[in-house]
Design a protein around this motif. Structure first.
Motif, PDB file in Angstrom:
ATOM      1  N   ILE A 131      86.256  83.225 -63.947  1.00 58.92           N
ATOM      2  CA  ILE A 131      86.852  84.351 -63.221  1.00 58.92           C
ATOM      3  C   ILE A 131      86.400  84.277 -61.774  1.00 58.92           C
ATOM      4  CG2 ILE A 131      86.916  86.856 -62.968  1.00 58.92           C
ATOM      5  CD1 ILE A 131      86.858  87.127 -65.933  1.00 58.92           C
ATOM      6  N   THR A 132      87.368  84.433 -60.869  1.00 60.12           N
ATOM      7  CA  THR A 132      87.065  84.395 -59.440  1.00 60.12           C
ATOM      8  C   THR A 132      87.175  85.792 -58.843  1.00 60.12           C
ATOM      9  OG1 THR A 132      89.351  83.922 -58.778  1.00 60.12           O
ATOM     10  CG2 THR A 132      87.921  82.030 -59.266  1.00 60.12           C
ATOM     11  N   ASN A 133      86.458  85.983 -57.745  1.00 60.79           N
ATOM     12  CA  ASN A 133      86.403  87.281 -57.078  1.00 60.79           C
ATOM     13  C   ASN A 133      86.267  87.047 -55.580  1.00 60.79           C
ATOM     14  OD1 ASN A 133      86.200  90.048 -56.691  1.00 60.79           O
ATOM     15  ND2 ASN A 133      84.026  90.147 -57.216  1.00 60.79           N
ATOM     16  N   GLY A 134      87.019  87.786 -54.784  1.00 61.43           N
ATOM     17  CA  GLY A 134      86.867  87.678 -53.342  1.00 61.43           C
ATOM     18  C   GLY A 134      88.199  87.597 -52.614  1.00 61.43           C
ATOM     19  N   SER A 135      88.111  87.463 -51.297  1.00 62.72           N
ATOM     20  CA  SER A 135      89.306  87.474 -50.448  1.00 62.72           C
ATOM     21  C   SER A 135      90.210  86.273 -50.690  1.00 62.72           C
ATOM     22  CB  SER A 135      88.909  87.553 -48.977  1.00 62.72           C
ATOM     23  OG  SER A 135      88.124  86.431 -48.628  1.00 62.72           O
ATOM     24  N   GLY A 136      89.642  85.147 -51.120  1.00 64.48           N
ATOM     25  CA  GLY A 136      90.459  83.973 -51.427  1.00 64.48           C
ATOM     26  C   GLY A 136      91.473  84.251 -52.523  1.00 64.48           C
TER      27      GLY A 136
END
Length: 183
Positions: A131-136
């Motif tokens: 799972i990814t998190n952030g502005s990207g």
């Protein structure tokens, strides 16, 4: 009795069609199909453990650093979306079944969600995939043509070529059959 029937039908529609309207879904399907061949910039995603994943556009899809030569299921979701949560056990099953040649990258589309909150969500739901998190995450959502419906998933073959996409909650068997086609 009529109340319960109405409630059941309403919940079923929301569950099986995701969190958006049919008109938006039809427009998105057209945008998604055409956006897969548009040249875009690379986007760096950060998973919840701080590892970088670079999504690099290709002529026919995306490649993902660290997951070369693997089939990738890119899953756009939020933690508050009922269909997104309902698909977690199914995605876990698929990740386990094809773990040698397949990876799921879930892209969180919520602002201001800390990694600590997300790690708690992962633990509570026993999530077995990245799972990814952030502005990207939001930049990648724009790169695939915009995300107006969740859950929204894209399947890419081992070369990073777009294979298909799914809008809303999809039966595990359908995704499984498509994975087999691109393995």
């Amino acid at each position: 009795m009529k109340f319960w029937l109405t409630l059941f039908v309403s919940c079923s529609i929301l569950f099986f069609h995701g969190c958006s309207s049919d008109k938006k879904r039809k427009e998105d399907d057209k945008n998604i199909s055409s956006s897969q061949s548009v040249i875009r910039e690379s986007v760096t995603l950060q998973d919840v453990n701080g590892n970088a994943i670079v999504a690099t556009p290709t002529e026919k899809g995306f490649t993902f650093s660290g997951f070369e030569n693997k089939v990738v299921l890119l899953n756009f979701f939020t933690t508050w979306c009922p269909p997104c949560k309902a698909e977690i056990p199914h995605l876990n099953n698929l990740q386990e079944k094809y773990k040698e040649n397949f990876v799921i990258i879930s892209v969180l589309l919520e602002e201001n969600k800390s990694n600590e909150e997300l790690l708690s969500f992962i633990k509570f739901n026993a999530i077995k995939y990245t799972i990814t998190n952030g502005s990207g995450n939001f930049a990648l959502a724009q790169s695939v043509g915009g995300v107006k419906n969740i859950p929204l998933m894209f399947l890419y073959d081992k070369a990073g070529n777009y294979a298909t996409h799914y809008v809303g909650a999809i039966p595990e068997e359908m995704i499984d059959a498509d994975i087999k086609k691109v393995l």
